[in-house]
Design an enzyme around this catalytic site. Structure first.
Site, short mmCIF file in Angstrom:
data_model
loop_
_atom_site.label_atom_id
_atom_site.label_comp_id
_atom_site.label_asym_id
_atom_site.label_seq_id
_atom_site.Cartn_x
_atom_site.Cartn_y
_atom_site.Cartn_z
CE LYS A 115 -4.39 -1.74 1.63
NZ LYS A 115 -5.55 -1.57 2.52
CE LYS A 197 -8.36 -12.40 -2.30
NZ LYS A 197 -8.07 -12.12 -0.90
CE LYS A 200 -13.15 -4.31 -0.57
NZ LYS A 200 -13.91 -4.90 0.47
#
Ligand code: TRP
Length: 335
Positions: A115, A197, A200
């Site tokens: 992140k 994966k 969202k």
């Protein structure tokens, strides 16, 4: 909460509508746990603001997520479904746990590294301390089991380390949680890059499928799903990740095994198969979408659920928090 049942705690961030991956990998399985366990499902809005959020959108996403939990089959009378920010004990315990968590440990978290690369203009302290807030979420409720995907395993390990460290220093205070590995859980991959994966936060809208997508969108996204040039519907994760992913989706929904699926589509092309998968997904999501629509219209009911569950969560969390405050030496509050 019944005393004999084990406690399960999990959470999802209200950042965007949840995907078919979240649904098949997590949410759908949670509905099977509600009889056997005392379950808490938290909407972690405090974690969400570790990256910038638009306030109105966050508010809506949090409420939508709560409605999606219920629409997917989580009974709000049996499960404690609530907003993290409604239980201030999460922030209070997180502070205390921050004082029992090392900079070195937090620096090693792969999610933090990922992140901070992605949001290099906003590497804030909250993003760094994200795992100790997550530890607080879990430890406040004396959780036995935490259903999480592999991407959260490292955070759960750290939670255990913090709990053990605290218990060693002050005596038995926290139950040390274990990961809950579901028997049927499935990992759903991106429809565009099937070795990654489904996420969202993916910027490519064709890579993910929202559980609120309408039937036309579902068909379109499956038609565009990346496959391979060999035309056989055959399960092979390494050589045929795209088709294998579609087979996983089909298998989780229909309950069919891979060899049964291979037999059903023997001699048929990918086009046929993709349409069948789209149809299965549409049928699976239809009742959920209808229920979600109905819940969206029932503001008073949802308000009541939010209030009632926050009260229950507050009651339980406060019990642990008071114990911890006493152990670290905070003077008792005079009442
Ligand atoms: N970090 C989790 C995720 O991004 C969400 C989360 C927050 C969570 N607190 C939790 C999951 C406690 C399990 C238990 O997926």
């Amino acid at each position: 909460m019944s005393e004999q049942k084990k406690v399960i705690f999990s959470g999802m961030q209200p950042s965007g509508v949840i995907t078919l991956g979240n649904y098949l990998g997590a949410l759908k399985n949670w509905t099977n746990l509600q009889e056997e366990y005392n379950c808490l499902y938290c909407i972690v809005d405090m974690h969400a603001i570790t990256v910038r959020q638009d306030p109105a959108t966050l508010r809506k996403n949090a409420r939508d997520l709560l409605m999606l939990y219920i629409a997917a089959g989580l009974d709000p009378e049996k499960n404690i479904i609530y907003m993290q920010s409604h239980v201030s004990a999460h922030a209070e315990l997180a502070w205390i746990l921050n004082c029992f968590t090392y900079m070195g440990e937090l620096s090693r978290m792969t999610q933090f590294k990922d992140k901070s690369n992605k949001h290099s203009d906003n590497i804030n302290v909250g993003l760094f301390a994200y795992p100790s807030l997550m530890a607080a979420d879990i430890l406040l409720y004396q959780t036995d089991l935490v259903p999480v995907g592999v991407d959260q395993k490292q955070h759960l390990e750290l939670t255990r380390d913090i709990a053990i460290r605290f218990n060693n220093a002050y005596g038995e205070t926290f139950r040390v949680p274990e990961p809950y590995i579901s028997k049927v859980g499935a990992k759903i991959m991106s429809l565009q890059e099937p070795t990654k994966k489904m996420s969202k936060s993916d910027e490519d809208i064709n890579a993910t499928l929202s559980i609120l997508d309408d039937p036309d969108t579902i068909v379109r996204k499956f038609k565009r799903a990346v496959t391979d040039s060999d035309a056989a519907v055959r399960y092979d994760e390494l050589q045929k990740p795209g088709i294998s992913n579609l087979m996983t989706i089909y298998s989780v929904i229909t309950g069919m095994g891979m060899d049964q699926i291979e037999a059903e589509f023997e001699g048929k092309g990918y086009g046929d198969f993709k349409l069948k998968v789209a149809e299965a997904v549409t049928e699976e999501l239809r009742p959920l979408q209808e229920k979600f629509k109905a819940l969206s219209k029932d503001k008073a009911y949802i308000d009541t659920i939010i209030k009632k569950n926050a009260e229950t969560a507050n009651y339980l969390a406060t019990k642990t928090l008071r114990k911890v405050q006493k152990k670290v030496g905070f003077p008792p509050v005079m009442r």
